[in-house]
Design an enzyme around this catalytic site. Structure first.
Site, PDB file in Angstrom:
ATOM      1  N   ARG A  61       0.863  -1.180   0.000  1.00 49.21           N
ATOM      2  CA  ARG A  61       0.000   0.000   0.000  1.00 49.21           C
ATOM      3  C   ARG A  61       0.897   1.227   0.000  1.00 49.21           C
ATOM      4  O   ARG A  61       1.811   1.320   0.831  1.00 49.21           O
ATOM      5  CB  ARG A  61      -0.897   0.044   1.235  1.00 49.21           C
ATOM      6  CG  ARG A  61      -1.412   1.454   1.487  1.00 49.21           C
ATOM      7  CD  ARG A  61      -2.478   1.573   2.501  1.00 49.21           C
ATOM      8  NE  ARG A  61      -3.705   1.001   1.997  1.00 49.21           N
ATOM      9  CZ  ARG A  61      -4.913   1.319   2.486  1.00 49.21           C
ATOM     10  NH1 ARG A  61      -5.030   2.191   3.461  1.00 49.21           N
ATOM     11  NH2 ARG A  61      -5.997   0.751   1.993  1.00 49.21           N
TER      12      ARG A  61
ATOM     13  N   HIS B  58      -7.271   0.907  -6.431  1.00 55.62           N
ATOM     14  CA  HIS B  58      -7.523   0.170  -5.183  1.00 55.62           C
ATOM     15  C   HIS B  58      -8.334  -1.092  -5.550  1.00 55.62           C
ATOM     16  O   HIS B  58      -9.514  -1.220  -5.194  1.00 55.62           O
ATOM     17  CB  HIS B  58      -8.281   1.061  -4.201  1.00 55.62           C
ATOM     18  CG  HIS B  58      -8.283   0.577  -2.787  1.00 55.62           C
ATOM     19  ND1 HIS B  58      -7.587  -0.541  -2.363  1.00 55.62           N
ATOM     20  CD2 HIS B  58      -8.910   1.055  -1.670  1.00 55.62           C
ATOM     21  CE1 HIS B  58      -7.770  -0.712  -1.067  1.00 55.62           C
ATOM     22  NE2 HIS B  58      -8.577   0.229  -0.619  1.00 55.62           N
TER      23      HIS B  58
ATOM     24  N   GLN C  12     -10.259  -3.462  -2.980  1.00 53.92           N
ATOM     25  CA  GLN C  12     -11.484  -2.832  -2.470  1.00 53.92           C
ATOM     26  C   GLN C  12     -12.664  -3.154  -3.385  1.00 53.92           C
ATOM     27  O   GLN C  12     -13.766  -3.491  -2.926  1.00 53.92           O
ATOM     28  CB  GLN C  12     -11.282  -1.295  -2.408  1.00 53.92           C
ATOM     29  CG  GLN C  12     -12.516  -0.528  -1.982  1.00 53.92           C
ATOM     30  CD  GLN C  12     -12.898  -0.806  -0.539  1.00 53.92           C
ATOM     31  OE1 GLN C  12     -12.070  -0.711   0.356  1.00 53.92           O
ATOM     32  NE2 GLN C  12     -14.163  -1.154  -0.297  1.00 53.92           N
TER      33      GLN C  12
ATOM     34  N   ASP D 218     -16.694   8.032  -1.637  1.00 46.55           N
ATOM     35  CA  ASP D 218     -15.374   7.880  -1.010  1.00 46.55           C
ATOM     36  C   ASP D 218     -15.087   9.210  -0.305  1.00 46.55           C
ATOM     37  O   ASP D 218     -15.836  10.184  -0.482  1.00 46.55           O
ATOM     38  CB  ASP D 218     -14.347   7.601  -2.135  1.00 46.55           C
ATOM     39  CG  ASP D 218     -12.930   7.304  -1.641  1.00 46.55           C
ATOM     40  OD1 ASP D 218     -12.714   7.216  -0.421  1.00 46.55           O
ATOM     41  OD2 ASP D 218     -12.026   7.184  -2.503  1.00 46.55           O
TER      42      ASP D 218
ATOM     43  N   CYS E  71     -16.126   2.796   0.863  1.00 46.14           N
ATOM     44  CA  CYS E  71     -14.971   1.950   1.171  1.00 46.14           C
ATOM     45  C   CYS E  71     -14.536   2.087   2.631  1.00 46.14           C
ATOM     46  O   CYS E  71     -13.913   1.186   3.178  1.00 46.14           O
ATOM     47  CB  CYS E  71     -13.817   2.303   0.242  1.00 46.14           C
ATOM     48  SG  CYS E  71     -13.449   4.076   0.197  1.00 46.14           S
TER      49      CYS E  71
ATOM     50  N   ARG F 147     -13.840  -7.404   2.741  1.00 42.63           N
ATOM     51  CA  ARG F 147     -12.424  -7.202   2.399  1.00 42.63           C
ATOM     52  C   ARG F 147     -11.616  -8.459   2.754  1.00 42.63           C
ATOM     53  O   ARG F 147     -10.681  -8.827   2.044  1.00 42.63           O
ATOM     54  CB  ARG F 147     -11.829  -5.994   3.153  1.00 42.63           C
ATOM     55  CG  ARG F 147     -12.491  -4.639   2.893  1.00 42.63           C
ATOM     56  CD  ARG F 147     -12.349  -4.194   1.453  1.00 42.63           C
ATOM     57  NE  ARG F 147     -10.982  -4.245   0.982  1.00 42.63           N
ATOM     58  CZ  ARG F 147     -10.013  -3.375   1.286  1.00 42.63           C
ATOM     59  NH1 ARG F 147     -10.270  -2.347   2.069  1.00 42.63           N
ATOM     60  NH2 ARG F 147      -8.789  -3.496   0.793  1.00 42.63           N
TER      61      ARG F 147
HETATM   62  N1   CP Z   1     -11.113   0.789   2.599  1.00 39.49           N
HETATM   63  C1   CP Z   1      -9.822   0.733   2.990  1.00 39.49           C
HETATM   64  O1   CP Z   1      -8.910   0.504   2.201  1.00 39.49           O
HETATM   65  O2   CP Z   1      -9.649   0.984   4.312  1.00 39.49           O
HETATM   66  P1   CP Z   1      -8.236   1.148   5.043  1.00 39.49           P
HETATM   67  O3   CP Z   1      -7.651   2.446   4.557  1.00 39.49           O
HETATM   68  O4   CP Z   1      -8.590   1.173   6.497  1.00 39.49           O
HETATM   69  O5   CP Z   1      -7.367  -0.003   4.677  1.00 39.49           O
HETATM   70  N1  NVA Z   2      -9.439   7.283  -1.748  1.00 35.39           N
HETATM   71  C1  NVA Z   2      -9.147   6.918  -0.383  1.00 35.39           C
HETATM   72  C2  NVA Z   2      -9.451   5.491  -0.149  1.00 35.39           C
HETATM   73  C3  NVA Z   2      -9.221   5.018   1.253  1.00 35.39           C
HETATM   74  C4  NVA Z   2      -9.561   3.574   1.425  1.00 35.39           C
HETATM   75  C5  NVA Z   2      -7.689   7.222  -0.084  1.00 35.39           C
HETATM   76  O1  NVA Z   2      -6.826   6.925  -0.907  1.00 35.39           O
HETATM   77  O2  NVA Z   2      -7.408   7.788   0.978  1.00 35.39           O
END
Ligand code: CP
Ligand code: NVA
Length: 326
Positions: free
Chosen positions: A108, A135, A138, A231, A272, A312
């Site tokens: 990530r 992502h 997700q 989001d 999400c 998830r």
């Molecule tokens: N939805 C999601 O990716 O959540 P986190 O940022 O908590 O991993």
């Molecule tokens: N678009 C958001 C998604 C978090 C799961 C971010 O990147 O912060």
């Protein structure tokens, strides 16, 4: 029909066919049933999994750990204070070292190019747990949740409202096009998705009886919607843009009036997470108007956000089992 995805990376849904995506979703549903009935295959027994996280995470990190442990693997969290990635050591060298020790790597972070480089040099499956561009894990959980609630994906009217160029919006658009959905991005023009990605999505939609609409008109965008999805208005790394986003996206807040505008009493609400919903957090106390969905919607019977969060685990498990399992 089963697919052999052994050894494959999972970086973006662009590289997966509709049938492969459907296979991963069916496997996720099976793994959820197995977990509920207490049966385990230990398909990842003896495997070691590295979790490289440049950005914070609740769901994704925990889903990789729980899914891995459920299947007999050991998961090792490597935060940015723990390793040298890109600082004292190149991504290419870290990839080659970790690839000698681990059987799979989740990443990530910020640049999508980093996860691509890891995949190029690690020699083991690499899974994208979010980059600035995509992502994809997700979206598997999102589509699983749609299947649980609507029974199908093809033809589902799916309105994504809010930051139309977020990593989540990008992956949803690609995935929805491949699965033949009627997908709409409803956003301020300044936040429409990149033209090249829309073009790719339109091609995928053309091949799979899907439809892509990009509009700033809320009434048009949500009309008849089966799903309203949003989001955060400013993604991780975009905190300096929060004030600007509040101005741009205020009219795109998901509230009762927007659900009514769909004309569909069975519309479901998805996010999400994490979500600002009239919540009291450190950031929302600095920006009181940050609220992409009202608490009324978030807590309503339409909201499926916690099923989506649970999914998830099952979907990330499916990705690891399919690409690395016995
Ligand atoms: N939805 C999601 O990716 O959540 P986190 O940022 O908590 O991993
Ligand atoms: N678009 C958001 C998604 C978090 C799961 C971010 O990147 O912060």
């Amino acid at each position: 029909m089963p697919f052999n995805l052994k050894g494959r990376h999972f970086l973006t849904l662009e590289n997966y066919s509709p049938r492969e995506i459907r296979f991963l979703l069916d496997l996720s549903i099976k793994l959820k049933e197995d977990k509920y009935s207490g049966s385990r295959e230990n398909s990842l027994e003896g495997k070691n999994i590295a979790l490289i996280f440049e950005k914070p995470s609740t769901r994704t990190r925990c889903a990789f750990v729980v899914a891995g442990v459920d299947e007999g693997a050991h998961a090792e969290y490597l935060g940015m204070q723990d390793i040298q990635l890109g600082k004292k050591e190149t991504v290419k060298d870290t990839a080659r070292v970790l690839g000698r020790m681990f059987d799979g790597i989740a990443f990530r972070g910020f640049k999508h190019e980093t996860v691509e480089q890891l995949a190029r040099y690690a020699g083991v499956p690499v899974w994208n747990g979010l980059t600035d561009r995509f992502h994809p894990t997700q979206v598997l959980a999102d589509f699983m949740t749609v299947l649980e609630n609507k029974g199908c994906l093809k033809g589902v009217r799916f309105a994504y409202v809010g930051d139309g160029r977020s990593n989540v919006a990008n992956s949803l658009m690609v995935g929805a096009a491949k699965m033949g959905m009627d997908f709409r991005i409803v956003s301020a023009e300044a936040l429409f998705p990149a033209k090249e990605l829309v073009k790719d999505a339109e091609e995928f939609a053309g091949e799979n009886e899907g439809k892509i609409t990009i509009t700033s008109d809320v009434e048009k965008g949500v009309e008849g919607a089966d799903v309203i999805y949003t989001d955060v208005w400013a993604s991780m790394g975009e905190e300096s843009k929060i004030a600007e986003r509040i101005k741009l996206l205020g009219p795109y807040q998901v509230n009762r009036d927007m659900l009514d505008k769909t004309g569909n009493p069975h519309v479901i609400f998805m996010h999400c997470l994490p979500c600002f919903h009239n919540t009291c957090t450190e950031l929302s106390s600095r920006y009181p108007d940050i609220c992409e969905a009202t608490d009324e919607v978030f807590e309503s019977k339409h909201s499926k956000v916690f099923d989506e969060a649970e999914n998830r685990v099952h979907t990330i498990k499916a990705v690891m089992v399919a690409t690395l399992g016995r």
